[in-house]
Design a protein around this motif. Structure first.
Motif, short mmCIF file in Angstrom:
data_model
loop_
_atom_site.label_atom_id
_atom_site.label_comp_id
_atom_site.label_asym_id
_atom_site.label_seq_id
_atom_site.Cartn_x
_atom_site.Cartn_y
_atom_site.Cartn_z
N LEU A 534 23.81 43.71 92.98
CA LEU A 534 22.49 43.43 93.55
C LEU A 534 21.92 44.66 94.26
CD1 LEU A 534 23.24 39.86 94.92
CD2 LEU A 534 21.63 40.40 93.10
N GLU A 539 18.24 44.14 95.85
CA GLU A 539 17.97 42.70 95.96
C GLU A 539 19.15 41.99 96.64
OE1 GLU A 539 15.18 41.68 92.08
OE2 GLU A 539 17.35 41.36 91.96
N GLU A 541 20.85 37.80 96.63
CA GLU A 541 20.80 36.47 95.99
C GLU A 541 20.71 35.41 97.08
OE1 GLU A 541 23.82 35.12 92.87
OE2 GLU A 541 24.27 33.80 94.59
N LYS A 543 20.87 31.30 97.64
CA LYS A 543 21.18 29.99 97.05
C LYS A 543 20.85 28.90 98.06
CE LYS A 543 24.77 27.00 95.16
NZ LYS A 543 26.20 26.83 94.79
N VAL A 550 18.87 29.04 92.81
CA VAL A 550 19.24 30.43 93.09
C VAL A 550 18.04 31.32 92.80
CG1 VAL A 550 20.73 32.36 92.45
CG2 VAL A 550 21.67 30.05 92.58
N PHE A 552 16.45 35.50 93.38
CA PHE A 552 16.76 36.88 93.71
C PHE A 552 15.56 37.47 94.43
CE2 PHE A 552 19.35 35.72 90.08
CZ PHE A 552 20.61 36.11 90.51
#
Length: 581
Positions: A534, A539, A541, A543, A550, A552
């Motif tokens: 990532l 970026e 993630e 969740k 999910v 990004f």
């Protein structure tokens, strides 16, 4: 808060003693720890959840004029003797003596103490109405503690008590507490069903339970398929189908020998009739008095309804010795020909219907028994348990559906039960200068039970799924991998986010699989992951635990993305079944 500095010790294996989802997951996720049967420590995660529930309770009760107090758990027995509950309550009440041999109880509820406060301080109509509440430890010697926090022996309870000038004032205030309860449960993420309930040992003129439909629940309640009728099965009433079918003159009652024919199934086959043409008679001892309860054979007796009708404090099945003292025999009981024994007849038993009943002697039954001709009963009331599929009496169209649930809270209109002359005798001077009796209401919610109920409703195969309002943390940051640049970015994000949110940073030197599994188990609403892959895109993630979604997100936009996500997780208070105020 750094995971490495916090008290979290998750379990991989399911504890042997745990059966319900909430019990299993709260133990595995390190929210609670067992001390003894029905006694638990709240570990740091569980403590944080309990404190958030308490804040919601305080918010809603303060909003309707509640004033918080704290009353002692150790109560002098004299107060409980004044109301009679020292003698009326069974083994659930802990009784003890101090070193000077004075009697005390450990409070399972606080009506006596709070009513004593009212007696000392409420002297004039100008002092009323008042609502006092506390969030305090309660002690109850449960015979069968089970299901983790759902049935325990020591727990926190929010108990509130309102004091009024008259019943009209109580009735006017009651919708405010009713609606506050709906908001409390909704804010905790729970879909509660308010139902009519039995007042039990609390007494009073009316009450409601707030139920969470759940397969783990010990309570049963009915819902009409067509109208808004909701009631605990202990109180529920339904239509009882009629089986009147007598044509012409009724045949005489016959005495029939029935050796070795004892069960209803055997009797149905022997007499070639259905169970609705039998009289089912059960003997009870109610406060030392023998009572026979009689229902039609296709119904069962509701011991709660019978106890309430008798106004009994203690009621148990009658022993063979008690029956023998009256010349009666278990398995062959009936109301026919009895003298000197109290009989309560259910409304399912009708005239112009022929029944088979016990013969009041071994191996004998009576055929062609006709109510009104062969026996009469002055006490004919509803003492039958409601059944799945019974027609609703309120609307006459729907049928009653029986469901299982967990009781989230209970509200009572106590009336003058505790302020009456034969109880604690609490009066005030009204506007006309006359003494008038104080009228009370009582309202309870168990904190740990509420926590467990949330987990019963909000969980999946991976673990707990906590609502944003009571989760111990709002956001969990997970760094995956041991690369220094990953750890540096995770540290930076943690420092940024903790300025605005409650954040748990999983800084452990563990594998990604362990961290992600633990994150799902703990049930924190939003997880932010930082990884080498990532970082290449700058970026993270995100969740959402509740939905599994999910997304990004660029690192620079993380706060804006979280703000939107967390706002969307706030429970709605719209569409609740509010009571008109």
């Amino acid at each position: 808060m750094r995971y490495s500095n916090f008290f979290i010790h998750t379990l991989f294996d399911v504890p042997k003693e745990a059966e319900t989802p909430s019990h299993i997951l709260l133990l595995r996720a390190s929210y609670i720890h067992p001390v003894a049967a029905g006694i638990y420590s709240l570990l740091p995660l569980g403590h944080r959840v309990a404190e958030k529930i308490k804040k919601i309770l305080r918010d809603e009760l303060d909003a309707i004029g509640g004033l918080e107090i704290t009353m002692p758990v150790l109560n002098p027995a004299e107060l409980w003797k004044t109301t009679g509950r020292f003698y009326d309550i069974g083994d659930e009440l802990f009784r003890l003596k101090d070193r000077k041999d004075r009697e005390f109880v450990l409070a399972m509820t606080h009506e006596e103490v709070v009513t004593d406060i009212a007696k000392q301080f409420f002297k004039s109509y100008r002092d009323l109405p008042v609502m006092l509440y506390q969030i305090q430890t309660k002690i109850r010697d449960e015979a069968r503690p089970r299901a983790g926090l759902l049935r325990v022996r020591e727990f926190f309870m929010k108990d509130g008590y309102s004091f009024h000038r008259d019943f009209e004032d109580l009735d006017a205030y009651y919708p405010r507490i009713f609606n506050a309860y709906l908001r409390i449960f909704a804010r905790c993420g729970l879909k509660s069903v308010p139902i009519e309930a039995d007042s039990g040992i609390m007494g009073g003129t009316g009450s409601h339970e707030f139920m969470l439909e759940s397969p783990s629940g010990e309570d049963h309640f009915v819902m009409c398929t067509q109208c808004d009728y909701r009631a605990n099965t202990e109180k529920a009433v339904g239509a009882k189908p009629s089986f009147q079918g007598l044509a012409g003159e009724a045949p005489a009652m016959e005495r029939v020998a029935t050796p070795q024919v004892k069960t209803i199934a055997d009797l149905m086959k022997f007499f070639d009739i259905s169970e609705n043409h039998f009289l089912k008679t059960v003997a009870y001892e109610a406060d030392g008095q023998l009572v026979l309860a009689v229902v039609r054979g296709d119904f069962d007796i509701s011991e709660t309804k019978l106890t309430n009708h008798l106004k009994a404090i203690h009621m148990t099945l009658a022993s063979e010795d008690v029956l023998a003292s009256k010349g009666l025999h278990g398995g062959f009981l009936s109301p026919v020909g009895l003298q000197g024994v109290r009989v309560v007849l259910d409304t399912s038993v009708e005239e112009e219907t022929l029944y088979v009943a016990g013969g009041n002697e071994p191996d004998v039954h009576l055929k062609n028994v006709l109510y009104g001709r062969d026996f009469k009963c002055e006490e004919r009331v509803d003492i039958a348990e409601v059944r799945q599929g019974d027609r609703c009496l309120r609307c006459g169209k729907g049928v009653l559906d029986i469901r299982r649930g967990v009781e989230l809270g209970h509200t009572f209109k106590l009336g003058t039960k505790y302020t009456a002359p034969d109880s604690m005798d609490v009066t005030f001077l009204n506007a006309s200068g006359s003494q008038q009796r104080v009228v009370m209401g009582c309202y309870g919610i168990g904190v740990e039970r509420l926590m467990a109920s949330v987990v019963e409703q909000w969980h999946d195969e991976s673990g707990i799924v906590l609502p944003i309002t009571i989760a111990p943390f709002q956001v969990e940051v997970c760094s995956l991998g041991k690369k220094q640049e990953v750890l540096d970015v995770a540290e930076q994000l943690y420092a940024r986010l903790k300025e605005k949110y409650e954040v748990l940073y999983d800084d452990r030197d563990d594998s990604p699989g362990v961290k992600l599994k633990d994150a799902d188990l703990l049930g924190i609403p939003v997880r932010v992951v930082v990884s080498q892959k990532l970082l290449k895109k700058e970026e993270v993630e995100i969740k959402v635990r509740q939905t599994g979604e999910v997304v990004f997100c660029p690192q620079k936009d993380l706060e804006a993305a979280l703000e939107k996500i967390l706002k969307g997780l706030e429970p709605s208070l719209e569409g609740l079944p509010y009571m008109p105020e």
